[in-house]
Design an enzyme around this catalytic site. Sequence first.
Site, PDB file in Angstrom:
ATOM      1  N   SER A   9       0.848  -1.184   0.000  1.00 56.10           N
ATOM      2  CA  SER A   9       0.000   0.000   0.000  1.00 56.10           C
ATOM      3  C   SER A   9       0.884   1.234   0.000  1.00 56.10           C
ATOM      4  O   SER A   9       2.040   1.195   0.456  1.00 56.10           O
ATOM      5  CB  SER A   9      -0.904   0.018   1.238  1.00 56.10           C
ATOM      6  OG  SER A   9      -1.556   1.269   1.377  1.00 56.10           O
ATOM      7  N   TYR A  11      -1.840  -0.676  10.534  1.00 56.06           N
ATOM      8  CA  TYR A  11      -1.861  -0.925   9.097  1.00 56.06           C
ATOM      9  C   TYR A  11      -0.619  -0.329   8.435  1.00 56.06           C
ATOM     10  O   TYR A  11       0.030  -0.979   7.602  1.00 56.06           O
ATOM     11  CB  TYR A  11      -3.121  -0.323   8.492  1.00 56.06           C
ATOM     12  CG  TYR A  11      -3.265  -0.522   7.000  1.00 56.06           C
ATOM     13  CD1 TYR A  11      -3.643  -1.762   6.474  1.00 56.06           C
ATOM     14  CD2 TYR A  11      -3.052   0.530   6.117  1.00 56.06           C
ATOM     15  CE1 TYR A  11      -3.780  -1.942   5.111  1.00 56.06           C
ATOM     16  CE2 TYR A  11      -3.199   0.359   4.749  1.00 56.06           C
ATOM     17  CZ  TYR A  11      -3.558  -0.882   4.253  1.00 56.06           C
ATOM     18  OH  TYR A  11      -3.696  -1.055   2.901  1.00 56.06           O
TER      19      TYR A  11
END
Length: 217
Positions: free
Chosen positions: A129, A142
């Site tokens: 990501s 995350y």
Amino acid sequence: IGRAISVALASSGADLVVHGLQADQLGRETVELCSAKGVQVSLIEGDLAGNTNQCVDNVYEKAIAANPKIDILVNNAGCCFDLHFLDTDLASYEKTMRLNVAAPFFLSQRFAKSWLQQGIGGKIVITGSINGRLAEPMQAAYDVSKGGVEMMVKTLCVELAPHNIRVNGMAPGLIYTPLSAPSLDQPVFRQWMEMHTPNGSVPGPEVCGDVVAFLVS
């Protein structure tokens, strides 16, 4: 994103084993879309967020049983929680690390060992990501996990290249999916995202499918 990757690979002629947490409607529809491309497709289910050894063994064995000739692995499963750093509990943190970091690490290891034993090469793609490089509030666990994924890709690339196993990573920004739709369907948020995206738009998951198909071609 997983569906778009599957369809892109099927469109390129790849037989597939599609994995999901459950063999639900999304998975079955994905199989139908891919089968329509004239390739063989199997659907397996398995949780990768539990005990890492058991989860990885379960998914690996089901995948090999469905198609013993797998030579491409796409690690795309992932999760995130909207939690402030000060409110992040151990259970949420550990689940994020198991699914986002441990699962792709050890699933890649299982397939790489299998390819080495067979004397063949292979290709691995791991979905990271943009959060692996850019911090986002409310996403501490995350962000940490995706930073780990970025370094995982680099390290596996170096270690496995001599064995004819090519490792690449894909690090998307925000993609329009059912998960992000509730936020992106709000005009103010959508406008803000488009203003902060170089080409002024939020892409759909098909761009991810195209990237993966290229990386394993």
